[in-house]
Design an enzyme around this catalytic site. Structure first.
Site, PDB file in Angstrom:
ATOM      1  N   CYS A  23       0.845  -1.202   0.000  1.00 18.47           N
ATOM      2  CA  CYS A  23       0.000   0.000   0.000  1.00 18.47           C
ATOM      3  C   CYS A  23       0.874   1.243   0.000  1.00 18.47           C
ATOM      4  O   CYS A  23       2.098   1.173   0.132  1.00 18.47           O
ATOM      5  CB  CYS A  23      -0.916   0.017   1.216  1.00 18.47           C
ATOM      6  N   CYS A  26       2.815   1.686   3.141  1.00 20.08           N
ATOM      7  CA  CYS A  26       4.013   0.848   3.170  1.00 20.08           C
ATOM      8  C   CYS A  26       5.165   1.576   2.478  1.00 20.08           C
ATOM      9  O   CYS A  26       6.303   1.586   2.967  1.00 20.08           O
ATOM     10  CB  CYS A  26       3.767  -0.476   2.461  1.00 20.08           C
ATOM     11  N   ASP A 433      11.818  26.214 -33.385  1.00 13.94           N
ATOM     12  CA  ASP A 433      12.900  26.572 -34.287  1.00 13.94           C
ATOM     13  C   ASP A 433      12.431  26.228 -35.699  1.00 13.94           C
ATOM     14  O   ASP A 433      11.535  25.397 -35.873  1.00 13.94           O
ATOM     15  CB  ASP A 433      14.151  25.763 -33.904  1.00 13.94           C
ATOM     16  N   ASP A 639      20.014  25.929 -29.740  1.00 12.47           N
ATOM     17  CA  ASP A 639      18.708  25.985 -29.080  1.00 12.47           C
ATOM     18  C   ASP A 639      18.773  25.605 -27.602  1.00 12.47           C
ATOM     19  O   ASP A 639      17.776  25.728 -26.892  1.00 12.47           O
ATOM     20  CB  ASP A 639      17.719  25.023 -29.769  1.00 12.47           C
TER      21      ASP A 639
END
Length: 748
Positions: A23, A26, A433, A639
């Site tokens: 769970c 846990c 670009d 870029d």
């Protein structure tokens, strides 16, 4: 309290599989235990894919120490690197097999318990029979919950197992005291009901829920398993002229491999001989096979669909593209979205809150109803503890992220982590670009006008351009070659001279020829005054014009218009993005005329030309200051600064390694339509997360008060613990099922 020790600069960053998580609480317990260790800098435990990502100082703590700590609370940390996948798979298989057997036997014993509790309480020895049937269900098949709860308790932790152990333990012990000491309860005037069947059936439903959950969770990672499954384990290597079958791990860089039709390629490499058709869909997401020629790159995991070929290994093992993709997707699936931090805080405190609510529930029944209502108080406590298990809450976010990122990888959209996946959904503006992103990045001859033509002249043009290293030379050479039946260049090319800023001058059979711009021809005294040339120039105002001239006879031979071309999917992709409510911007270092032409073709309103990398960065900052969530898409080193500044960055996989490293999302195969797919996938994933969280919270918001008995004063209705157990199990299954829908949702 955690002892603070200086952390060395050489922190290790590693993900460990965690075994035994049942769970979200846990996972929180494991995270808390690891975080408290000296030498551990940061920890993130993901319940959905059962991994712990740890930053730690190996000089201060060993991996074995971390494993020992986790084992002390009932879980396990897999520290083996090479065999980790095998250890986890074997452990999960054993766990599933054992869980299946326990669930089956728990169901077999619980069914007669339910029959007796409903219709057979008057039969002889009914109580004894119920006790005998319930005991193995609770303490043998449900023993894992009690063992885990105890281990967590001694470390001051609590989780789902604590709630299950308390609820079923209370029901069992209460029933046992009623069965063994019936006179005691009668002397106090208290009803003595038996709830053996509730304890057993709750255990059965929870085991069944865990069984179904394991099946569903395994499907959330189906896409990554599919990628991993494309890696062959053996390959045919040619050594000393002989073909031999070897393990993929034995292949070295430089080895020659033979790949037969129908076989998957074992490592990255280059084609040596043959022209195979390669299906690269597992990497690029494109279903159509690609023809490969000599020296073409082929990738591990891709499938040879036609004809045998030989290749040279260039990248092996963990350095292949497929291995990198698998590692990236695994890390991304194990990462946490920003919204998950809030969920983790709630889950960490949830169990304590439920225990307090359970205590208040029992005291309220006792105080308001007196001793006569203690029995109902016990039922209410059991039901509250059962229905409030936070499994659905813990699965809501990571399950959707695992499926979303996995599906993206299968489509050729590699997302770096969950934070980028979540941010992508909120993008308002996309900055692109031009060269290599919107366009192919490879200029081609759009049109040519010949004032004088024969194959000999086309051959001369081809020979001159093949001798050049200029970026436009390949385009002109390809065009000239397309005119010739045999594509053979002429003999007699004695030399070719590059004239900076002008073009090429070459001597062929003692005659000078020129290939270049108008200024070159003017310098050589060649006049450009042909009427057909004027019409040609009018048709190509934004293209690069190259002239071919005969210097010996001072005459123009041809004019060629060259331009970079839009990617075929560019227009439709941008239309899809606009339909998604996104504003498009184009930034380029190219000239204004070219930028204007591309913008007109694609319908882009906002664009800037003649930009330096710093200008692109400034443009994005201005959009962000205006409150926009900006995505930047590029493919070059120039870029990278803009990509880093953007809220979400995307790189084309055929672009530079720098751009891909900075980017939060990489588009494998360079198809622009994956941008729109990625954004829509992100929005669907975020929508699923929100729906999962809503239903998980709503389930507890409604379920806990009903379990506590809030409806009883008005309707006389008390929620049965067995129904609560079924509802708790189904809540997790529903969350997983909703997340799995992402694998099949259509992207438009």
């Amino acid at each position: 309290m955690k002892t603070v020790q200086p952390i060395s600069e050489k922190l290790q960053h590693r993900s460990f599989p965690v075994l035994g998580l049942s769970c979200a609480s846990c996972a929180a317990s494991v995270q808390s235990m690891l975080s408290s260790q000296a030498g551990v800098s940061a920890v993130a435990v993901n319940y959905a894919n059962a991994t712990a990502t740890v930053d730690y100082d190996p000089a201060a703590i060993r991996e074995e120490d971390m494993q020992s700590v986790i084992r002390s609370i009932g879980y396990d940390l897999v520290i083996e690197k090479e065999q980790a996948a095998e250890v986890v798979e074997k452990s999960e298989q054993n766990r599933y097999k054992k869980l299946k057997i326990h669930t089956l036997w728990a169901a077999i014993l619980s069914m007669p318990l339910m029959v007796i509790s409903m219709w057979g309480m008057d039969i002889p020895y009914a109580g004894l029979l119920m006790w005998i049937l319930a005991t193995p269900v609770v303490f043998v098949f449900g023993g894992r919950f009690f063992t885990s709860a105890y281990r967590q308790l001694i470390h001051g932790k609590a989780g789902m197992d604590t709630l299950v152990a308390l609820s079923t333990g209370v029901a069992y012990l209460y029933s046992l005291t009623v069965f063994i000491f019936p006179d005691f309860w009668a002397s106090k005037g208290l009803p003595g009901h038996l709830y053996f069947e509730s304890a057993a059936v709750v255990i059965t439903f929870i085991l069944l829920g865990k069984l179904l959950e394991m099946q569903a969770k395994s499907r959330t990672s189906a896409d990554i398993k599919k990628l991993m499954g494309t890696q062959p384990t053996t390959a045919t290597v040619i050594r000393d002229g002989r073909a031999e079958q070897v393990s993929v791990n034995a292949i070295k860089i430089g080895d020659h491999l033979l790949v037969k039709p129908g076989e998957a390629i074992a490592v990255d490499g280059n084609v040596l001989s043959g022209m195979p058709l390669i299906n690269e869909s597992m990497i690029t997401g494109e279903p159509v096979a690609v023809q490969k020629e000599k020296d073409a790159i082929v990738y591990a995991g891709t499938l040879n669909e036609h004809t045998s070929f030989e290749m040279t290994a260039t990248q092996v093992g963990s350095d292949t593209v497929l291995a990198s993709i698998i590692e990236m997707v695994k890390n991304a699936q194990g990462s946490k979205a920003p919204i998950q931090k809030l969920v983790d805080k709630i889950a960490a405190r949830f169990v304590l809150g439920v225990l307090i609510i359970a205590a208040i529930t029992f005291l309220s029944w006792w105080w308001l109803g007196g001793a006569a209502e203690i029995s109902r108080g016990v039922v209410a406590v059991v039901t509250v503890l059962v229905i409030a298990c936070p499994c659905a809450l813990g699965l809501a976010t990571p399950a959707a992220i695992m499926v979303g990122i996995g599906r993206g990888a299968a489509m050729g959209i590699l997302i770096k982590d969950a934070a980028h996946l979540q941010t992508l959904a909120g993008v308002t503006d996309i900055v692109l670009d031009k060269t290599g992103t919107l366009t192919t990045g490879k200029p081609v001859v759009q049109e040519a006008v010949w004032l004088e033509y024969n194959d000999q002249l086309a051959n001369i043009l081809l020979a001159i351009e093949r001798s050049s290293q200029h970026p436009l030379a390949d385009a002109v050479a390809d065009y000239a070659a397309s005119l010739l039946p045999h594509k053979d260049t002429v003999n007699g090319l004695t030399h070719a001279t590059f004239l900076p800023g002008l073009g090429l001058e070459a001597a062929v059979n003692d005659i000078n020829y020129y290939v270049g711009n108008a200024r070159l021809l003017e310098d050589k005294g060649i006049v450009l005054n042909d009427q057909s040339l004027d019409h040609f120039l009018q048709r190509h105002p934004n293209d690069t014009i190259i002239y071919f001239a005969d210097g010996g006879h001072k005459k123009l031979l041809a004019g060629l218009a060259l331009a970079d071309t839009l990617k075929p999917e560019a227009k439709t992709t941008l239309d899809r993005l606009r339909d998604q409510g996104i504003t498009i911007h184009m930034l380029t270092g190219d000239n204004s005329a070219t930028a204007s032409h591309i913008a007109a073709q694609t319908g882009i309103t906002f664009f800037e030309a003649n930009l330096l990398p710093a200008d692109k960065l400034t443009y994005i900052e201005q959009l962000q200051r205006a409150g926009k969530v900006v995505a930047m898409i590029g493919d070059g080193i120039n870029d990278s600064a803009a990509l880093a500044q953007a809220d979400i960055s995307m790189a084309m996989s055929k672009g530079s390694a720098v751009a891909m490293d900075v980017a939060g999302m990489t588009l494998v195969g360079d198809r622009l339509d994956k941008i729109a797919d990625g954004i829509q996938l992100s929005r669907l994933t975020n929508k699923t997360i929100k729906e999962n969280l809503f239903w998980a919270f709503f389930y507890n918001l409604i379920g806990i008060p009903v379990a506590a008995g809030i409806l009883y004063p008005f309707t006389g209705y008390m929620l049965n613990p067995m129904i609560a157990g079924a509802a708790m199990a189904m809540s997790s299954i529903c969350v997983l099922a909703a997340s799995l829908r992402l694998r099949y949702r259509k992207l438009q």
